[in-house]
Design a protein around this motif. Structure first.
Motif, short mmCIF file in Angstrom:
data_model
loop_
_atom_site.label_atom_id
_atom_site.label_comp_id
_atom_site.label_asym_id
_atom_site.label_seq_id
_atom_site.Cartn_x
_atom_site.Cartn_y
_atom_site.Cartn_z
N GLY A 164 0.84 -1.17 0.00
CA GLY A 164 0.00 0.00 0.00
C GLY A 164 0.88 1.23 0.00
O GLY A 164 2.05 1.17 -0.33
N LEU A 165 0.30 2.33 0.41
CA LEU A 165 1.04 3.58 0.41
C LEU A 165 2.16 3.58 1.44
O LEU A 165 3.25 4.08 1.18
N LEU A 166 1.92 3.01 2.61
CA LEU A 166 2.85 3.16 3.72
C LEU A 166 3.55 1.89 4.15
O LEU A 166 4.36 1.91 5.07
N ASP A 167 3.24 0.77 3.57
CA ASP A 167 3.91 -0.46 3.98
C ASP A 167 4.02 -1.42 2.80
O ASP A 167 3.41 -1.22 1.76
N ALA A 168 4.85 -2.44 2.98
CA ALA A 168 5.02 -3.47 1.95
C ALA A 168 4.77 -4.82 2.59
O ALA A 168 5.30 -5.10 3.66
N ARG A 169 3.98 -5.63 1.95
CA ARG A 169 3.68 -6.94 2.50
C ARG A 169 4.41 -8.01 1.70
O ARG A 169 4.78 -7.80 0.55
N THR A 170 4.56 -9.17 2.29
CA THR A 170 5.23 -10.27 1.61
C THR A 170 4.29 -10.87 0.58
O THR A 170 3.16 -11.25 0.90
N PRO A 171 4.71 -10.97 -0.69
CA PRO A 171 3.83 -11.51 -1.73
C PRO A 171 3.67 -13.02 -1.57
O PRO A 171 4.50 -13.69 -0.94
N PRO A 172 2.61 -13.60 -2.12
CA PRO A 172 2.42 -15.05 -2.06
C PRO A 172 3.54 -15.78 -2.78
O PRO A 172 4.12 -15.27 -3.75
N ALA A 173 3.83 -16.98 -2.32
CA ALA A 173 4.96 -17.75 -2.85
C ALA A 173 4.82 -18.01 -4.34
O ALA A 173 5.82 -17.96 -5.08
N GLU A 174 3.60 -18.32 -4.81
CA GLU A 174 3.44 -18.63 -6.22
C GLU A 174 3.72 -17.43 -7.11
O GLU A 174 4.27 -17.57 -8.22
N LEU A 175 3.41 -16.22 -6.62
CA LEU A 175 3.71 -15.03 -7.41
C LEU A 175 5.21 -14.74 -7.39
O LEU A 175 5.79 -14.35 -8.42
N THR A 176 5.86 -14.96 -6.26
CA THR A 176 7.31 -14.78 -6.19
C THR A 176 8.01 -15.70 -7.17
O THR A 176 8.93 -15.30 -7.90
N THR A 177 7.56 -16.96 -7.24
CA THR A 177 8.15 -17.92 -8.18
C THR A 177 7.94 -17.47 -9.62
O THR A 177 8.85 -17.55 -10.45
N LEU A 178 6.73 -16.98 -9.92
CA LEU A 178 6.44 -16.52 -11.27
C LEU A 178 7.37 -15.37 -11.67
O LEU A 178 7.93 -15.36 -12.77
N LEU A 179 7.56 -14.41 -10.79
CA LEU A 179 8.40 -13.26 -11.11
C LEU A 179 9.85 -13.68 -11.30
O LEU A 179 10.56 -13.13 -12.16
N ARG A 180 10.32 -14.62 -10.53
CA ARG A 180 11.71 -15.06 -10.64
C ARG A 180 12.00 -15.78 -11.95
O ARG A 180 13.15 -15.86 -12.39
N ASN A 181 10.98 -16.29 -12.59
CA ASN A 181 11.19 -17.04 -13.83
C ASN A 181 11.28 -16.13 -15.05
O ASN A 181 11.54 -16.61 -16.16
#
Length: 609
Positions: free
Chosen positions: A491-508
């Motif tokens: 959001g505007l003021l914080d960052a949350r940990t993304p779901p594992a499946e999305l992290t894997t997708l981005l890394r590929n």
């Protein structure tokens, strides 16, 4: 006290401060993810290091000058990317600031006064908070404390070398947090001009040389940025015209004073007023010893009224008193964005004034004055502690009874034990807040020290934002979420940990930027999780015109961005007087590409039309 005992006492003070600042530090994780992501980028790219980029592919910078990132980035280059590597440099800066406060007071006063000042600095709640956090304020405070020490040294014998050193350090502090560094300058200049030894023309010439050193120390980086073509460097985040000077004078300058919007979100805090530093937002952060510091500043001025112009005691107190008064007034009356943690910039001045003032009053037999100062301090501590009645409610009564008992003792005896009890009573409140702060993880963009508060004058109910695990602790600000878009990781003021499946997708992916998303904190969550560059469209607020829609289309055509991630800020660009480029980019992506959902997050594959 012998020299050996003095050194042992100093060592104990610094070790104690170090433990307070380091203990359990890793529990805060990335702390302010916005800066942690920039640290990650600077540890991967020297270009990002120099400019202060948010990502290693250098799309946009953070909305500050980059010097505060450099120590953390060097640490990460040595020890790898982890919470400790990011935060320990901040803690060491805190220990350094305590040492400089001690050294400043010790030049003119006994060891006990220097230890008192150092302890007051060490346990100031907002100092504990910021020396355990990765905002720019830790290095700013250390730099300004060094500058104050240099001015104190320069004034003693009219030293040009020490005065130029102060100017250079203040110039460097500008590269840490821009215009805030210059708040100490008017007072320093005036005090040196009035109290330093030597002829007036010589003092004026020395100040001119110090000003030159300040301009050079701050200006070399500004000149380097100006000489690099805009196409060869990242966009200057926080500005609307890709300009460092606009950033310094606008968003991080006049905008903070007059409340006008310079590409930000407008004035989200309307609590400006003479009592701001004592309200429920800032009171528990900094004001425990503030009445004592102001009273002792006035008292020393009165007690030394017949001293010569160059009296070193009065001049030293004025150096730090000018810092406190000018900066305190600006913080109290500024109409723009203000956060309680800014008040950490007052902590060294308060601590030095308490140490010096107590020593002067004690040595000159002003015991009734000291008794009055202790009485006011413990009564005010009782008020502050009463704001947290559900947290150690007994403490306020103990502080009040012990403190007033010591006051009675001070009126009839000069025993050291009475003084020790008085000091313990005065420091018990902030020390308790300090321990609570150290024991609590802090994350997000707007952290606050101590337990949650409620009621009182001039401030919002509830505790300050930024405490992990504290329900209702946002003070009415951190819970703000802009409209539009669907499913993001932050959001505007914080960052949350993304779901594992999305992290894997981005890394590929294999693009220059693994993804793009609106807002720096949204981007930071993905970047820290993947270790790959993520473009922060619109910068911190999503309101910077970077990139433009046309530039973004060119990046997409060149396969430089693999995914676009939808967030709650997709429709936010253009609000608060900023650019609407982020909103236009988000709209174009939705119209042009097919949305999919990965782990509950809306994702667009920009490599597929």
């Amino acid at each position: 006290m012998s020299e050996t005992k003095s050194r042992a006492a100093l060592a104990a003070l610094l070790v104690g401060a170090g433990v307070l600042y380091v203990w359990g530090l890793g529990a805060s994780g990335w702390a302010n993810s916005f800066y942690s992501a920039a640290v990650q980028a600077g540890s991967q790219s020297w270009k990002a290091f120099f400019f202060g980029s948010s990502d290693a592919a250098n799309a946009i910078t953070v909305d500050k000058t980059p010097a505060s990132l450099w120590p953390m980035e060097l640490s990460v280059r040595i020890f790898g990317l982890n919470s400790w590597a990011v935060l320990v440099p901040q803690a060491l800066m805190g220990v350094g600031a305590v040492a400089m406060v001690y050294a400043t007071v010790r030049r003119l006063f006994p060891v006990w006064a220097a230890l008192l000042a150092g302890a007051a600095m060490a346990v100031t709640p907002v100092a504990v908070l910021m020396f355990r956090f990765n905002n720019p304020d830790a290095l700013l405070v250390l730099s300004l404390t060094v500058a104050g020490y240099c001015v104190t040294r320069a004034r003693e014998r009219g030293s040009t070398r020490w005065l130029m050193g102060a100017g250079a350090v203040i110039g460097f502090a500008f590269l840490v947090k821009m215009m805030q560094a210059f708040l100490v300058v008017p007072g320093f200049v005036l005090v040196y001009l009035v109290t330093a030894p030597g002829a007036l023309w010589r003092r004026v010439w020395q100040l001119a040389l110090a000003g030159t050193a300040m301009v050079v120390a701050a200006g070399w980086w500004l000149m380097a940025v100006a000489l690099v073509p805009a196409s060869e460097r990242p966009y200057i985040g926080g500005s609307q015209t890709d300009s460092v000077l606009e950033l310094a004078l606008g968003y991080n300058g006049l905008g903070r004073l007059n409340g006008d919007d310079y590409g930000g979100l407008g004035n989200l805090n309307q609590q400006a007023g003479w009592l701001r530093l004592f309200d429920t937002e800032a009171g528990g952060q900094i004001s425990w010893l503030l009445p004592a510091a102001l009273a002792l500043l006035v008292a020393v001025t009165w007690l030394t009224r017949r001293a010569p112009r160059t009296d070193p005691v009065r001049a030293a107190v004025w150096v730090w008193g000018s810092w406190l008064v000018v900066t305190g007034l600006v913080f109290s009356l500024m109409q723009g964005i203000f956060h309680a943690y800014y008040t950490v910039a007052l902590a060294p001045a308060v601590a030095v004034l308490v140490g010096m003032g107590a020593a002067v009053a004690w040595e000159r037999g002003a015991h009734r004055l000291l008794a009055m100062v202790v009485a006011v301090t413990v009564v005010w501590a009782y008020v502050l502690l009463s704001r947290t009645a559900d947290w150690n409610g007994w403490l306020g009564t103990v502080v009040l009874v012990a403190g007033l008992g010591a006051v009675l003792g001070m009126l009839f005896t000069r025993r050291v034990l009475v003084g020790v009890v008085a000091v313990a009573a005065c420091l018990a409140g902030p020390a308790a807040y300090a321990v609570e702060t150290a024991a609590t993880p802090h994350t997000g963009a707007i952290p606050t020290a101590g337990p949650a508060t409620g009621g009182g004058f001039g401030g919002p109910p509830g505790g300050g934002p930024g405490r992990a695990g504290r329900p209702g602790g946002d003070g009415g600000r951190a819970a703000f979420r802009p409209p539009g878009g669907r499913g993001g990781a932050g959001g505007l003021l914080d960052a949350r940990t993304p779901p594992a499946e999305l992290t894997t997708l981005l890394r590929n992916g294999s693009s220059t930027w693994a993804a793009a998303t609106v807002g720096s904190n949204n981007a930071a969550g993905y970047q820290l999780a993947t270790g790959l560059p993520v473009m922060a469209v619109g910068g911190f607020n999503g309101t910077d015109p970077a990139p433009t829609l046309e530039q973004f289309k060119q990046y997409v055509a060149g396969k430089s961005i693999h995914y676009f991630i939808g967030t709650g800020m997709d429709g936010f660009g253009g609000r608060g007087g900023g650019s609407g480029e982020a909103a236009r980019i988000a709209a174009w992506v939705r119209e042009t590409f097919t949305a999919t959902t990965v782990g509950g997050v809306t994702v667009f594959d920009l490599t597929r039309s």
